[in-house]
Design an enzyme around this catalytic site. Structure first.
Site, PDB file in Angstrom:
ATOM      1  N   HIS A 163      43.625  39.585  40.050  1.00 59.24           N
ATOM      2  CA  HIS A 163      43.342  40.956  39.632  1.00 59.24           C
ATOM      3  C   HIS A 163      43.579  41.978  40.730  1.00 59.24           C
ATOM      4  CE1 HIS A 163      41.515  39.109  36.113  1.00 59.24           C
ATOM      5  NE2 HIS A 163      41.627  40.291  35.543  1.00 59.24           N
ATOM      6  N   GLY A 164      43.486  41.555  41.973  1.00 56.21           N
ATOM      7  CA  GLY A 164      43.754  42.530  43.017  1.00 56.21           C
ATOM      8  C   GLY A 164      43.542  41.959  44.395  1.00 56.21           C
TER       9      GLY A 164
END
Lengths: 318, 470
Positions: B327-328
């Site tokens: 996700h990041g």
């Protein structure tokens, strides 16, 4: 077979568009009625300025105008009528639009524009907040189109829909019906005194670090338009800067330098209260680092009225 | 190009007309049109990164063939690795390079060695890179697993990789589902067309009214943590739960709806996740295309649950940890993933039966929200500060200033509408239906009013979708 599907889709889609347009028209009328029925709040003040006021002196500007200029003081000192059309968070593009809509109906004798030193610096918010003008679009299309067109090239298309024109207004209506927001001829006082803080200095400093390249040509044009509209309608114009709590060096502020240059070239009286020793560093007169409290606003307006009397003596005699 | 821009509507209209009225008789030309349209759609954001998509397309197309054609296991494996290393390498470089360098520097600093950061680079994260790399990877892996035969039609394959409705934020489609659709003739039907439009309208409501309204309050609180107390953080976290749902589910619905306009079926990506009675159920309803991707290409290859219990729990945890990192490039996402892994482990250990009932739905919602704190916080420090504040200083509820006040009211109203619609779909699916009402007038009026509501209540600032950054 596929042609039949196309035909069905086109017919049904057409029906849907018609129903949508009817819904948009009907619900739009209701939304607009509600919008224009407001009696207090920011929209009610703008609507009053556009549609009702017949004041001889009008104040324009952002929150500094809205919170610093006390119409009752101006009325008393200059023996005239006054309305504060200042709008919080709004910048030059909005003021130009507001001025155009107002002068279509009345010709005030004097317009005071409160100048923020960073008025000419590019600001996305200045464009975004033009949406406050959308509800007036149907009635003032010619005046608003050039300004709202800066938001988006397709603004004309978007504003065709009543739902879009009235976007985000219903909660304001409900809010100000439930909790009316009182004002005094457009002025809303602030109370309390500022707490000195180190952060304030940094905040002020950061504003003057922008350069010429940050100047937005649309805002420069807007300032010229504001001046031209006043001149075309024989309205006297005064530019004023409000006092600030901290001493600020504006000698490198490209926006402020440009504004002063335009003012000089156009021969507009400029009353500069920046770094005025009667206000700067006096916490009793400030609500926060850049806004005067009610005491400060009354003192400032009185001083301003005295200045105006000097170069507009006829206001004193009315 | 953003779905919530007028540019997109003009673009969509032109592509739609060209697709069904100009080149409708020729499947190959339809694919060419979709390919060109997809590159324009992506290039509208930054044309330079089109080269990455093109490269990914060429490499996976080649790898797919080599894997399929070769009789030797080692060669098949080598080409599979080419695909994996290229796609994950590209993802790793653009998304994680600076993160790992900075993390190393921080690690050394924590034990007293100050390193000068001369290794970090000015890298722009290409939009959607996490999505299309995973999608193309599924193609090579499925061919390797002999679930799919490679296509010879390069145009169809390139259109599959870059298909604009789902290119930048999913759903992450499987090659087994989407590639065959590019190879077979699509037929226009009114039913599919109208269903696509309906999905898009509801998607826009979720994005512009629910998500973007909630975002105003959430940003005001989460970006100024020092100035807020526990109650405000609770309110902001709950609003964020709906913001991210509205944002991402909204995008997915618009993507699925847009695909339907061109005769394509994409997988369902969200299924009323906040009505889940357990975290494991939540993950069968939230971002389904990613959850199933990790299940099929990571969790099951690791052994899934057909191993010793300790190994099973490890598999669960590692899958969610990596999902968090996907996700990041920030430790906040890693902790978020780890928390979800931990929740699942605890569910395995504590509950033998499937959980049901309102209490469990509320409990799951609370647990999910707790994890969202890490997901939304700007840093790990902020997240712990927020949790501490929630536990120790309830304080006053921030109601916003100026227009923020009305923004949270709009958000609340929109969330109430969303909850009612979700409850109806979950428990009374056949009742009170406007979209399936027997009278056409009711159906059309219902959607006309919904569009009016979007225009009346929505935020029109061309805001980005949250998942673009992933």
């Amino acid at each position: 077979m596929i042609k039949k599907e196309y035909k069905t889709s086109v017919i049904k889609f057409g029906k849907f568009i018609v129903i949508f347009l009817i819904a948009d028209f009907t619900l739009g009328i209701i939304s607009k009625r509600l919008f224009f029925s407001q009696e207090t709040g920011k929209y009610a003040r703008s609507t009053y300025a556009i549609q009702e006021t017949d004041a001889k002196v009008l104040i324009f500007g952002s929150s500094h105008a809205h919170r610093h200029y006390v119409p009752e003081v101006i009325e008393k000192e200059l023996q005239t009528s006054c309305y504060n059309a200042g709008a919080e968070g709004q910048q030059l593009l909005y003021h130009v639009a507001l001025q155009k809509m107002i002068v279509k109906r009345i010709k005030p004798e004097l317009i005071i524009l409160n100048i923020d030193e960073d008025f000419l610096y590019h600001s996305k918010e200045a464009y975004d907040r033009l949406s406050d003008l959308h509800p007036y679009y149907s009635e003032y299309r010619d005046d608003l189109e050039p300004i709202l067109g800066l938001q988006s090239k397709l603004m004309d298309f978007k504003l065709f829909f009543n739902g879009y024109q009235a976007n985000s207004t219903i909660m304001h209506v409900i809010r100000y019906y439930a909790l009316p927001q009182l004002d005094y001829k457009g002025y809303r006082p602030l109370f309390g005194k500022v707490k000195p803080s180190n952060n304030i200095k940094e905040e002020v400093q950061s504003k003057i670090e922008k350069g010429v390249e940050d100047i937005d040509q649309n805002f420069v044009t807007a300032l010229h338009t504001f001046i031209a509209t006043a001149k075309d309608n024989n309205i006297d114009l005064v530019f004023v800067t409000s006092p600030t709590y901290l001493t600020v060096d504006h000698t490198t502020n490209a926006s402020f330098i440009r504004i002063k240059a335009i003012t000089e070239k156009e021969n507009i009286p400029f009353v500069d209260f920046f770094n005025d020793q009667q206000f700067t560093g006096k916490p009793m007169l400030f609500h926060d680092s850049s806004h005067l409290n009610d005491d400060g606003a009354k003192l400032f307006t009185k001083n301003l009225a005295d200045q105006i009397k000097k170069f507009k003596p006829h206001h004193d005699n009315n | 190009m953003l779905f919530n821009s007028l540019d997109f509507f003009i673009f969509l209209f032109l592509v739609f007309i060209g697709y069904w009225f100009v080149v409708y008789k020729n499947l190959r030309l339809q694919n060419v049109l979709l390919l060109v349209a997809s590159y324009v759609f992506y290039g509208w954001w930054d044309w330079r990164f089109l080269s990455l998509i093109a490269l990914s397309t060429i490499i996976d197309y080649t790898a797919g063939f080599r894997i399929y054609e070769s009789n030797e296991k080692s060669i098949k494996k080598r080409w599979l690795w080419v695909s994996i290393v290229f796609n994950l390498g590209m993802l790793g470089f653009f998304k994680y390079y600076n993160f790992f360098i900075d993390s190393w520097i921080d690690l050394f600093a924590s034990v007293g060695y100050e390193l000068q950061s001369t290794w970090t680079l000015q890298i722009i994260l290409p939009v959607g890179i996490s999505f299309y790399t995973f999608q193309t990877l599924s193609y090579s892996i499925d061919i390797y697993k002999e679930k799919l035969q490679p296509t010879k039609d390069f145009i169809a394959f390139a259109a599959f990789v870059s298909f604009f409705p789902q290119l930048v934020a999913g759903p992450i489609e499987r090659a087994t589902n989407l590639v065959p659709q590019f190879l077979n003739k699509r037929t226009f039907t009114y039913k599919t067309f109208s269903y696509g439009i309906k999905l898009m309208i509801w998607g826009f409501f979720l994005k512009l009214v629910v998500a973007d309204r909630a975002a105003i309050y959430v940003n005001a609180v989460y970006n100024n943590t020092e100035n807020h107390d526990g109650l405000s953080f609770i309110a902001a976290t709950v609003l964020f739960a709906f913001q991210i749902y509205g944002d991402f589910a909204g995008y997915s619905l618009i993507a699925i709806g847009t695909s339907k306009l061109f005769g394509f079926d994409l997988m369902t990506n969200f299924k009323r996740p906040y009505l889940s009675a357990s975290v494991s159920e939540f993950w069968t309803r939230w971002h389904i295309s990613l959850s199933t991707w990790f299940r099929d290409y990571l969790y099951i290859p690791l052994g899934g649950n057909r191993v010793a219990k300790s190994r099973w729990l490890f598999n669960l945890f590692i899958t969610f940890l990596i999902s968090g990192l996907w996700h990041g490039a920030n430790w906040t996402f890693v902790v978020w993933g780890a928390l979800n892994g931990l929740y699942l482990i605890l569910e395995v250990l504590l509950f033998k039966k499937r959980r049901q009932g309102v209490f469990n739905v509320i409990l799951t919602f609370v647990l999910t929200n707790f994890a969202w704190i890490f997901f939304r916080a700007n840093s790990i420090e902020d997240a712990f500060f927020i949790i501490k504040r929630i536990c120790t200083v309830p304080g006053r509820l921030y109601i916003g200033s100026g227009d923020d006040i009305t923004a949270s009211l709009y958000a609340t109203l929109a969330i109430v509408i969303l909850i009612l619609v979700e409850l109806k779909k979950e428990y009374f699916n056949t009742m009170f239906s406007i979209s399936n009402h027997k009278y056409e007038f009711v159906r059309l009026t219902g959607y006309a009013v919904l569009i009016y509501m979007i225009m009346y209540f929505g935020v029109f600032g061309k805001s980005q979708f949250i998942y673009f950054q992933f």
